[in-house]
Scaffold this motif. Structure first.
Motif, PDB file in Angstrom:
ATOM      1  N   PHE A   9       0.820  -1.211   0.000  1.00 26.00           N
ATOM      2  CA  PHE A   9       0.000   0.000   0.000  1.00 26.00           C
ATOM      3  C   PHE A   9       0.860   1.271   0.000  1.00 26.00           C
ATOM      4  N   LYS A  10       2.037   1.234   0.592  1.00 26.65           N
ATOM      5  CA  LYS A  10       2.958   2.383   0.499  1.00 26.65           C
ATOM      6  C   LYS A  10       3.394   2.577  -0.945  1.00 26.65           C
ATOM      7  N   GLU A  11       3.692   1.469  -1.612  1.00 27.16           N
ATOM      8  CA  GLU A  11       4.066   1.534  -3.027  1.00 27.16           C
ATOM      9  C   GLU A  11       2.897   2.075  -3.854  1.00 27.16           C
ATOM     10  N   PHE A  12       1.694   1.616  -3.549  1.00 28.09           N
ATOM     11  CA  PHE A  12       0.483   2.087  -4.227  1.00 28.09           C
ATOM     12  C   PHE A  12       0.368   3.606  -4.116  1.00 28.09           C
ATOM     13  N   VAL A  13       0.533   4.137  -2.914  1.00 28.98           N
ATOM     14  CA  VAL A  13       0.410   5.578  -2.678  1.00 28.98           C
ATOM     15  C   VAL A  13       1.465   6.351  -3.462  1.00 28.98           C
ATOM     16  N   SER A  14       2.648   5.781  -3.614  1.00 33.79           N
ATOM     17  CA  SER A  14       3.742   6.480  -4.295  1.00 33.79           C
ATOM     18  C   SER A  14       3.607   6.511  -5.814  1.00 33.79           C
ATOM     19  N   MET A  15       2.731   5.686  -6.364  1.00 31.48           N
ATOM     20  CA  MET A  15       2.575   5.649  -7.814  1.00 31.48           C
ATOM     21  C   MET A  15       1.908   6.939  -8.308  1.00 31.48           C
ATOM     22  N   PRO A  16       2.476   7.542  -9.378  1.00 34.19           N
ATOM     23  CA  PRO A  16       1.967   8.844  -9.831  1.00 34.19           C
ATOM     24  C   PRO A  16       0.655   8.800 -10.618  1.00 34.19           C
ATOM     25  N   THR A  17       0.366   7.682 -11.270  1.00 33.52           N
ATOM     26  CA  THR A  17      -0.849   7.642 -12.094  1.00 33.52           C
ATOM     27  C   THR A  17      -1.809   6.563 -11.617  1.00 33.52           C
ATOM     28  N   ARG A  18      -3.057   6.736 -11.988  1.00 36.79           N
ATOM     29  CA  ARG A  18      -4.103   5.764 -11.637  1.00 36.79           C
ATOM     30  C   ARG A  18      -3.764   4.377 -12.202  1.00 36.79           C
ATOM     31  N   ASP A  19      -3.308   4.334 -13.449  1.00 33.66           N
ATOM     32  CA  ASP A  19      -2.960   3.047 -14.068  1.00 33.66           C
ATOM     33  C   ASP A  19      -1.840   2.343 -13.312  1.00 33.66           C
ATOM     34  N   GLU A  20      -0.853   3.101 -12.857  1.00 30.38           N
ATOM     35  CA  GLU A  20       0.249   2.497 -12.102  1.00 30.38           C
ATOM     36  C   GLU A  20      -0.239   2.003 -10.735  1.00 30.38           C
ATOM     37  N   LYS A  21      -1.155   2.734 -10.146  1.00 29.83           N
ATOM     38  CA  LYS A  21      -1.734   2.300  -8.868  1.00 29.83           C
ATOM     39  C   LYS A  21      -2.478   0.971  -9.056  1.00 29.83           C
ATOM     40  N   ILE A  22      -3.286   0.897 -10.100  1.00 28.19           N
ATOM     41  CA  ILE A  22      -4.036  -0.328 -10.392  1.00 28.19           C
ATOM     42  C   ILE A  22      -3.087  -1.480 -10.676  1.00 28.19           C
ATOM     43  N   ASN A  23      -2.050  -1.231 -11.450  1.00 21.71           N
ATOM     44  CA  ASN A  23      -1.072  -2.282 -11.752  1.00 21.71           C
ATOM     45  C   ASN A  23      -0.354  -2.758 -10.497  1.00 21.71           C
ATOM     46  N   THR A  24      -0.077  -1.844  -9.575  1.00 20.96           N
ATOM     47  CA  THR A  24       0.563  -2.218  -8.301  1.00 20.96           C
ATOM     48  C   THR A  24      -0.345  -3.164  -7.517  1.00 20.96           C
ATOM     49  N   LEU A  25      -1.631  -2.838  -7.456  1.00 15.26           N
ATOM     50  CA  LEU A  25      -2.583  -3.714  -6.759  1.00 15.26           C
ATOM     51  C   LEU A  25      -2.648  -5.078  -7.429  1.00 15.26           C
TER      52      LEU A  25
END
Length: 140
Positions: A9-25
Motif C-alpha cells: 500500500f505504500k508503493e500504491f500511494v507512491s505511484m503517480p498515475t491511476r494506471d500504475e496504482k491499479i497495476n501495483t494492486l
C-alpha cells in the motif's frame, strides 16, 4: 517471498498515475489483500463493531506475535451476518477478542485490520472505484 501488505500500500500511494496504482494492486494481489479490500469496501459486509482503542505493538514490521494471514481467518466472528459466528457470542466478548487480535499484529498490520473493521483504510487514492476497476469481480 511475498511483500508485507503495508509495503504494497505504500508503493500504491507512491505511484503517480491511476494506471500504475491499479497495476501495483494487481501485481501484488494476494489473499490478505483480497480479504482486507473486500472487508473495507464491500457494502454487503457489515461488522458488529468498529475497532476499539488498543495498544499497538512495538516491534519491527512483520514481527508481531501473529500475522494478518492467520488472523483474517477469525474475521467471521465480527461479521453481522456470518452464519459461522457463535450464537451466544456477546458484544463484550467480541470486543475483547478484537482487541486481542489487533494487539497480536505488528503495528502496520493492526492499522490495516482496524481500518477494515472501520470501513476506512485511510490510504490516499484507495477507494471503492479503484478497487472495482482493479478487481472487477471482487466488489458488487
Amino acid at each position: 517471498m511475498r511483500k508485507n501488505l503495508s509495503l504494497i500500500f505504500k508503493e500504491f500511494v507512491s505511484m503517480p498515475t491511476r494506471d500504475e496504482k491499479i497495476n501495483t494492486l494487481r501485481y501484488n494481489f494476494c489473499i490478505e489483500m483480497e480479504c482486507i479490500l473486500r472487508g473495507a469496501f464491500h457494502p454487503g459486509i457489515v461488522f458488529d463493531l468498529q475497532a476499539p482503542p488498543y495498544k499497538t505493538m512495538i516491534s519491527p514490521d512483520g514481527m508481531g506475535y501473529s500475522t494478518l494471514v492467520d488472523e483474517l481467518s477469525r474475521v467471521y466472528i465480527f461479521e453481522t451476518h456470518s452464519p459461522l459466528k457463535p450464537k451466544n457470542l456477546t458484544k463484550k466478548r467480541q470486543r475483547e477478542i478484537m482487541i486481542q487480535l489487533l494487539e497480536s499484529l505488528d503495528r502496520q498490520e493492526g492499522i490495516l485490520m482496524a481500518g477494515m473493521f472501520n470501513k476506512n483504510l485511510n490510504i490516499p487514492g484507495l477507494d471503492y472505484a479503484i478497487v472495482k476497476e482493479a478487481f472487477p469481480n471482487l466488489l458488487p
